[in-house]
Structure formats: C-alpha cells, structure tokens
Enzyme design. Sequence first.
Site, PDB file in Angstrom:
ATOM      1  N   LYS A   1      -4.963  -1.183  10.554  1.00  0.00           N
ATOM      2  CA  LYS A   1      -5.783  -2.334  10.144  1.00  0.00           C
ATOM      3  C   LYS A   1      -5.156  -3.089   8.966  1.00  0.00           C
ATOM      4  O   LYS A   1      -5.795  -3.965   8.372  1.00  0.00           O
ATOM      5  CB  LYS A   1      -7.193  -1.870   9.771  1.00  0.00           C
ATOM      6  CG  LYS A   1      -7.957  -1.304  10.960  1.00  0.00           C
ATOM      7  CD  LYS A   1      -9.413  -1.087  10.666  1.00  0.00           C
ATOM      8  CE  LYS A   1     -10.090  -0.387  11.818  1.00  0.00           C
ATOM      9  NZ  LYS A   1      -9.723   1.050  11.934  1.00  0.00           N
TER      10      LYS A   1
ATOM     11  N   TYR B   1     -15.333  -2.399  15.920  1.00  0.00           N
ATOM     12  CA  TYR B   1     -15.978  -1.278  16.602  1.00  0.00           C
ATOM     13  C   TYR B   1     -17.206  -1.735  17.391  1.00  0.00           C
ATOM     14  O   TYR B   1     -17.653  -1.048  18.291  1.00  0.00           O
ATOM     15  CB  TYR B   1     -16.389  -0.191  15.611  1.00  0.00           C
ATOM     16  CG  TYR B   1     -15.209   0.495  14.931  1.00  0.00           C
ATOM     17  CD1 TYR B   1     -14.176   1.041  15.687  1.00  0.00           C
ATOM     18  CD2 TYR B   1     -15.139   0.597  13.556  1.00  0.00           C
ATOM     19  CE1 TYR B   1     -13.101   1.671  15.075  1.00  0.00           C
ATOM     20  CE2 TYR B   1     -14.063   1.231  12.940  1.00  0.00           C
ATOM     21  CZ  TYR B   1     -13.054   1.764  13.714  1.00  0.00           C
ATOM     22  OH  TYR B   1     -11.997   2.386  13.106  1.00  0.00           O
TER      23      TYR B   1
ATOM     24  N   ASN C   1     -19.644  -0.825   4.582  1.00  0.00           N
ATOM     25  CA  ASN C   1     -18.461  -0.823   5.447  1.00  0.00           C
ATOM     26  C   ASN C   1     -18.946  -1.266   6.812  1.00  0.00           C
ATOM     27  O   ASN C   1     -19.682  -0.523   7.475  1.00  0.00           O
ATOM     28  CB  ASN C   1     -17.893   0.595   5.603  1.00  0.00           C
ATOM     29  CG  ASN C   1     -17.379   1.175   4.304  1.00  0.00           C
ATOM     30  OD1 ASN C   1     -17.259   0.471   3.305  1.00  0.00           O
ATOM     31  ND2 ASN C   1     -17.075   2.460   4.305  1.00  0.00           N
TER      32      ASN C   1
ATOM     33  N   TRP D   1     -10.231  -3.959   4.792  1.00  0.00           N
ATOM     34  CA  TRP D   1      -9.709  -2.642   5.152  1.00  0.00           C
ATOM     35  C   TRP D   1      -8.591  -2.878   6.147  1.00  0.00           C
ATOM     36  O   TRP D   1      -8.870  -3.264   7.257  1.00  0.00           O
ATOM     37  CB  TRP D   1     -10.797  -1.746   5.752  1.00  0.00           C
ATOM     38  CG  TRP D   1     -10.320  -0.340   5.862  1.00  0.00           C
ATOM     39  CD1 TRP D   1      -9.810   0.272   6.970  1.00  0.00           C
ATOM     40  CD2 TRP D   1     -10.274   0.627   4.820  1.00  0.00           C
ATOM     41  NE1 TRP D   1      -9.443   1.562   6.666  1.00  0.00           N
ATOM     42  CE2 TRP D   1      -9.719   1.805   5.346  1.00  0.00           C
ATOM     43  CE3 TRP D   1     -10.637   0.602   3.462  1.00  0.00           C
ATOM     44  CZ2 TRP D   1      -9.525   2.954   4.584  1.00  0.00           C
ATOM     45  CZ3 TRP D   1     -10.438   1.747   2.714  1.00  0.00           C
ATOM     46  CH2 TRP D   1      -9.900   2.906   3.284  1.00  0.00           C
TER      47      TRP D   1
ATOM     48  N   ASN E   1     -18.568   7.197  -0.261  1.00  0.00           N
ATOM     49  CA  ASN E   1     -18.156   6.336   0.858  1.00  0.00           C
ATOM     50  C   ASN E   1     -18.644   6.935   2.168  1.00  0.00           C
ATOM     51  O   ASN E   1     -18.304   8.075   2.486  1.00  0.00           O
ATOM     52  CB  ASN E   1     -16.627   6.229   0.906  1.00  0.00           C
ATOM     53  CG  ASN E   1     -16.167   5.449   2.127  1.00  0.00           C
ATOM     54  OD1 ASN E   1     -16.313   4.232   2.187  1.00  0.00           O
ATOM     55  ND2 ASN E   1     -15.623   6.149   3.115  1.00  0.00           N
ATOM     56  N   GLU E   2     -19.439   6.182   2.890  1.00  0.00           N
ATOM     57  CA  GLU E   2     -19.857   6.550   4.250  1.00  0.00           C
ATOM     58  C   GLU E   2     -20.314   7.989   4.377  1.00  0.00           C
ATOM     59  O   GLU E   2     -19.682   8.780   5.081  1.00  0.00           O
ATOM     60  CB  GLU E   2     -18.699   6.341   5.223  1.00  0.00           C
ATOM     61  CG  GLU E   2     -18.399   4.906   5.498  1.00  0.00           C
ATOM     62  CD  GLU E   2     -17.693   4.689   6.827  1.00  0.00           C
ATOM     63  OE1 GLU E   2     -17.257   5.670   7.441  1.00  0.00           O
ATOM     64  OE2 GLU E   2     -17.590   3.536   7.234  1.00  0.00           O
TER      65      GLU E   2
HETATM   66  C1  GCB Z   1     -14.335   3.487   7.463  1.00  0.00           C
HETATM   67  C2  GCB Z   1     -13.811   4.496   6.504  1.00  0.00           C
HETATM   68  C3  GCB Z   1     -12.305   4.421   6.394  1.00  0.00           C
HETATM   69  C4  GCB Z   1     -11.683   4.294   7.775  1.00  0.00           C
HETATM   70  C5  GCB Z   1     -12.193   3.014   8.408  1.00  0.00           C
HETATM   71  C6  GCB Z   1     -11.618   2.765   9.807  1.00  0.00           C
HETATM   72  O1  GCB Z   1     -15.436   3.054   7.378  1.00  0.00           O
HETATM   73  O2  GCB Z   1     -14.390   4.397   5.246  1.00  0.00           O
HETATM   74  O3  GCB Z   1     -11.852   5.583   5.763  1.00  0.00           O
HETATM   75  O4  GCB Z   1     -10.302   4.299   7.712  1.00  0.00           O
HETATM   76  O5  GCB Z   1     -13.574   3.075   8.497  1.00  0.00           O
HETATM   77  O6  GCB Z   1     -10.531   2.251   9.918  1.00  0.00           O
HETATM   78  O7  GCB Z   1     -12.295   3.110  10.775  1.00  0.00           O
END
Ligand code: GCB
Length: 760
Positions: free
Chosen positions: A573, A472, A466, A552, A413-414
């Site tokens: 979120k 953002y 993601n 998310w 992941n990322e």
């Molecule tokens: C992401 C991450 C996650 C974070 C999310 C966020 O891309 O994978 O762990 O919590 O962003 O809320 O910024």
Amino acid sequence: MKKNQLLFILSIFSSLFNTLNAQRQLVSLNKEWDFNGASLWEESIEEVVDLPHTWNTEDAAQGYTYFRGEGNYTKKYFVDQSLKGKRLFLKFEGVQTVANVSVNGTHLGEHRGGYSAFTFEITKNVKYGEYNYIEVKVDNSETEDILPLGGDFNIYGGIYRPVQLIITEEICISPLDFASPGVYLFQNNITKEKAEVSVVTKISNASVSNSKIELEVVISDAVGKIVHQGKKEVFVNAGGTKDTNHSVLISKPHLWNGLKDPYLYSIKVLLKEGEKIIDEITQPLGLRYYHTDAEKGFFLNGEHLKIKGVSRHQDFAGVGSALSEKHHRQDMKFISEMGANGIRLAHYQHSEFFYALSDSLGMTVWAEIPFVGSNQDGYIDSDEFRKNSKQQLQELIRQNFNHPSILFWGIYNEIGNYNDPVLTAIINDLQKLAKAEDPTRQTVAASFIRRVDDSLHKIPDMIAWNRYFGWYYNKPFKLGDFLDLIHEEEPSFKIGVSEYGAGGSVMHHEEKIRRPFPIFHEWHPEEYQTTVHEGIWKVINDRDYVWGSYIWNMFDFGSHFRREGDAIGINDKGMVSYDRNTKKDAFFFYKANWSEEPVIHLTNTRFKIRENDKINVKVYSNLGAVELFVNGKSAGTKKGENAVLIWQDIHLKEGNNKVKAVANINGKKYSDTVIWMYEKNLILESVISFFRWLIKPFIVLLISIVFWMIRLLVKKQVRSRQKVFAIVALVLAILFLLAILIGQILVSGLGFNLFEYSLI
Ligand code: GCB
C-alpha cells in the site's frame, strides 16, 4: 607563529580543559559482534556482524514464515585502567524481542519489548586493563505477555538498533530512568508572549558520600546566543537519586512552528563541582502549543493546520528493521518531498534518530506503543500483559519526552471487540498512565470498530479510524458518510483518519480499471490505487472537523504472510516501493496537492504498451493550466480539481506515441513526457487476462461453497430441500474445481499457466 607551536599550545589548553571537565563519554559499540544463531532452514549461523543487525532479512522476505527463536551476540571490549572510578553503562536502543544481557558471565538483567531502549549499569562487572565479554541472548519467539501479540508486519529478531557505552563520573544525570536522557522538559505554559518550561533532572550519586553539586541550565537560541542561564545547588545522598526542578521563563519565544519554521533552541543541563563540569546533557527545545477542536480541527501555535500525514514502518528491503541513519534520512527525504506535514510512526516506538529528524524538519509526529490487533484481539488478560503494556508506554514517553515533533501518544491500534470490558479497563489504565507521565500532550488511538458508542472510543483525548473504503470494502467516497455519521452522533469527538489506502503494484496496469480482490489476489493495478487515493483525499480535505489523516503507508513494507501485488511477503500500500526505487503515481498525486514545489506528472508512464487506440490521459499538477501534446499536436489545455487533470479519448496511432504535458508559470516552462506504444492485437490478450483475473476469486468461492455445504450436510436437523440444494451445490463446486485443475494440467503442457497474468 609556526604551526607546531600553535598545536602545542592548543594541546596544553585541551589537557587543562579535560582535567577541569570530565563530561560523559559515549562510545559506539556497533562494530564486530560474534553472532551465533539458528535459521529457518535449521542451519546454524556463526558470523561476525556489525550493528544494526537482524537475522530475519532473508527468510522474512520469502513469505509465509520466518525464524522466530534465539540468537546470541558476544562482543569483546577492552576496558582501560584509566576508567577506574568512573561509571559505565550499556545502552541498547532496540533489541527484538527479549534481551538477556551478561557481562563476563554475570547476568545483568532481562528486557522484554522489542522497540524501546534499555540501559544496564556495568561498573561493578567490568575488569579493568582487560578484555571484557558482553553477551546478549536475544529471542524473538512469540510470547503471551509482550506487545505486540501479532500484526501485519514482521518481528525481525536481533540487535537491530545501535548500542552505546556511556561513561560518566560517580555523580551523573541518570541514564537509568527507563533509558531516558534523564532530563525532562515540561512545556507548561507556552504562548507567543512567554514560555514557561520546567526542567526536571534526575541525578544519580554512586559515591559513598552525600554530595553537594551545582546544577546549571543554559538555553541557547539557534545561532548559539544564550537566552537563559540559571544555577542551583543540589544535595544528593550517597547511593541515591534525586529529582530536581529548574523553572525557565523565556519571553517572546521563537516558536517551533512545524514545516514553516522548525525552530529549535538547545538546552544544556550541567552538573558542576566548583568550576569542574562533571556531567552534561544537551537536548533540543522546540517551544510550541497546540490543541484540537472537534469542529475546526487541529491548531498549532494558534493557527489552523490540517495534518496531512503518512504512516511509516521501520522496515526497508534487504535490511528488514536494521536501518542505518542513511536509510532513515532517505525515508524522511521522500516524506518531505511528498509534502506531508505529519507522520504516524506505526505501530511501535521508532528509532530515536527518526524523532530527532522530525524535530529538525518540523514534522508533527504521532508516536505509539505496539498495542496492535491480532488473532487474540490484541491482548491477553493477564497481569504480565498489563505490566508490559505499561512498561512500553512509560519507555516510549520517557525516552522521547523532549522531542517537540511528538504531539500525540498513541495508546492502541485496531484492538478488541465491541464494548469489551477487560480491554476497556486496560486502555483506561494506559490513558491514566500517559497523562500522569506527560500531562502536556494529547493521547490518541486508531480504532477499527464501526460502532461509534464503543467504550474504547471515549478514552483517548482524540480518536481516529483505520478505514479502507474502496479497498477492503465499499467505495472511496463512502468514507465521507461514515465520518459524517460519527461526527453527528458524537459531536465532541476529535475525529481523525488514522489509516486509509490501497495496494498498488508498479508492475500491474490496466486501461479499464477493475476493482481488485485485495487480500488473496496478486492483481493490484497501480491505476486502482490512485483512484482510491483521489477519492479519499477529497473526502478528508472537504471536512474541516477531520483534524488529520495518515496514508497507509508511505512505503511498501515486509509482512511475511501476504501474497499479493507483484511480490510475496509485502504489503504494497506504499506510495514508494519497498526498495525505495520507485515513486508510485499516488506519490505524485499527493505531492501535487500538498507540496509547494512545482509538480507536473503524467500518470501511467510505466504502462508502456497500450491495448486501446483511445485512452484517457491523466496528469497530476499544481501549476494551473496544463496543455497536452500528442505526437506534436495540442490536445487542449485543462485545469483540474485537487490537482487531477484528465484528457478523455486521446487517440493513439499504431506504434509509438509521444505524449507531453506542458505548463508555463512566470515565464518558466515545466513538462513531463512519455512514449506509449499502441499494439492492435492485444485485445485477445486483454480478454484472457480478464479471465485470469477472475479465476482465483472463483476458486476461493468454490472452496467456500464446498466448506459451507459440508457444514450444512453434517448438521443434525436439515430439511430435505436444503439437503438436495447442498448436495447439488457441492457436486457442482467440486466439478468446477476439477475442471480448472484438469484445464491447468492440459495447458501446462503447452507452457501456459492459467493463473499467470498477462504482461500488458
Ligand atoms: C490495518 C492495520 C495495519 C495493516 C493495514 C492493512 O488496519 O492497522 O497494520 O497493515 O490495516 O494494510 O491491512
């Protein structure tokens, strides 16, 4: 026959049965551990605790930092004389992060990794007819070799999942193979016509003689009718382990078909010596086949199924990661109610209980290892790190191999920078390992790298992004352009959306929706969160090639460094609040789109006091035509797109207004009602709140100007015009900062805070 006589006969039968059968016993060791640890506040803690337990519930919830260090657990346990000749194992389902286990002072071993189970055999270390002492030294300090190296979530220290004592005969199905069940169900070839399954069993023989035993496999359908029964003889050398394969063919199988029909057979693997059963394991068997097409998306048992998913952390207000079964069930209830058919269990291996719940309800699951981006790009180039990543992948796969709900193994992941060769090699190794361990499932990963040709994207079988359009950066609908571009450039990619979302506070509301400054700003109006979700869901839903998506996040969750929304230390979120007490409006948006339950939901009902006499009223509903009544008068009937219905410019009178949305379906009436109060003199208040909304980002901007101008001035070669510009900008920025500071000092005397939002 009298009751007593009947009981007597039953007891004779049961003791006869017990001498014939000596199946394994499972003893819960969750009660009464002596815990001894330190705290962030340098106090030492000594208390008796029940598991699951973490020492970080309080401090992690305070924001910024929490105690990461050692804690020790000791349990006194009486081992009966009658257990002589048996084998004893300790199984830990999850200890964060390093666990060193000893029994009666003898060190049994160390486990490195906070999310996977592990087992130690303690047969040779126990004293019979006496109390024994199990000691676990736990350490959740940061390390350089254990995944995850960081992440937007808390690493709660402790024995936060259950512990069990497993008692078996000398010959048993091995509990020692990466703490797996010891039985692996390979679904080799499944169709609607037939199911070919290989049942691989690991048998362990601790006796001093070579043994011949019988292995029996019995498969029963959901009502207990036996559909397969097979036996074979197996020889296991003294002190050895043997893998044995038993092939099963079921014709016209009843398939496990997601939410529609989560049909489970149950499979029993028995070890027998003559007629005596010496060990027995039961596993769920959900037969299914699936594939993903780069153009048409995901197919389960030959039928198209768009994965409408949510992500979830194992984290709950007040208990941190130490969730009980009740918490897990509660979480699943919310997810089911919202109508999701998929869950990304992020960012690490979750409790086995939750995968089992997913099996029984028909959720499709993305399970993953904690290979998560952090300050160090998510990895350290060392043998230890590589070893740990492989260990955690093997544990995830072996421990959860038989859960039909798990369709995808997530391998990262990322992480990383564009085309990082070291990382590419590490991920290639993990991909190979996942395929070697489990050729029957797909691998997947969540990328945040925008450049499509990044070397990591080609490694897993499926790739997802993601992307936080509308939060953002950018606008929600722009996600569409991003996805279309990838699809065009790499038509063979099986594209998913692994994360999207926006923060939303149930306490922050506004009429005219302004884009929040997401990270360093508290103001997270719920109305903005719903706007982002409405926009993004449309983008995803309109694209068949997107095999699935995961919101998310399903729940707000603890993340110690965050200072945003209405509480510090959380990522907000979620569709549901951290304490699970409030379903946000976005929850109902999805429920109206995804669930088959009737939904009629007036949004903004927590936004009680309104500042305008003309407002837009929004309803989420899947009931077709909905009529709105304002103070008893109809404001018209509407039908919406994607379950969103909006009435523009609804007039509110001063004081209370009753607003009701009504739908009639098949003679049944559904409605939702709210009372909103309109207060005229709130206009000034809303102007002030606008300035307060601006002030923090403005300060961040000023501080950045100070920083950059100083950097410019200390450079060796600066042209004189640049110098003048830098000095002017620096002086102005400092003056503004001083003015804000003095302003705050002056108004604080009047009991006023420039940084506090109005309570509209
Ligand atoms: C992401 C991450 C996650 C974070 C999310 C966020 O891309 O994978 O762990 O919590 O962003 O809320 O910024």
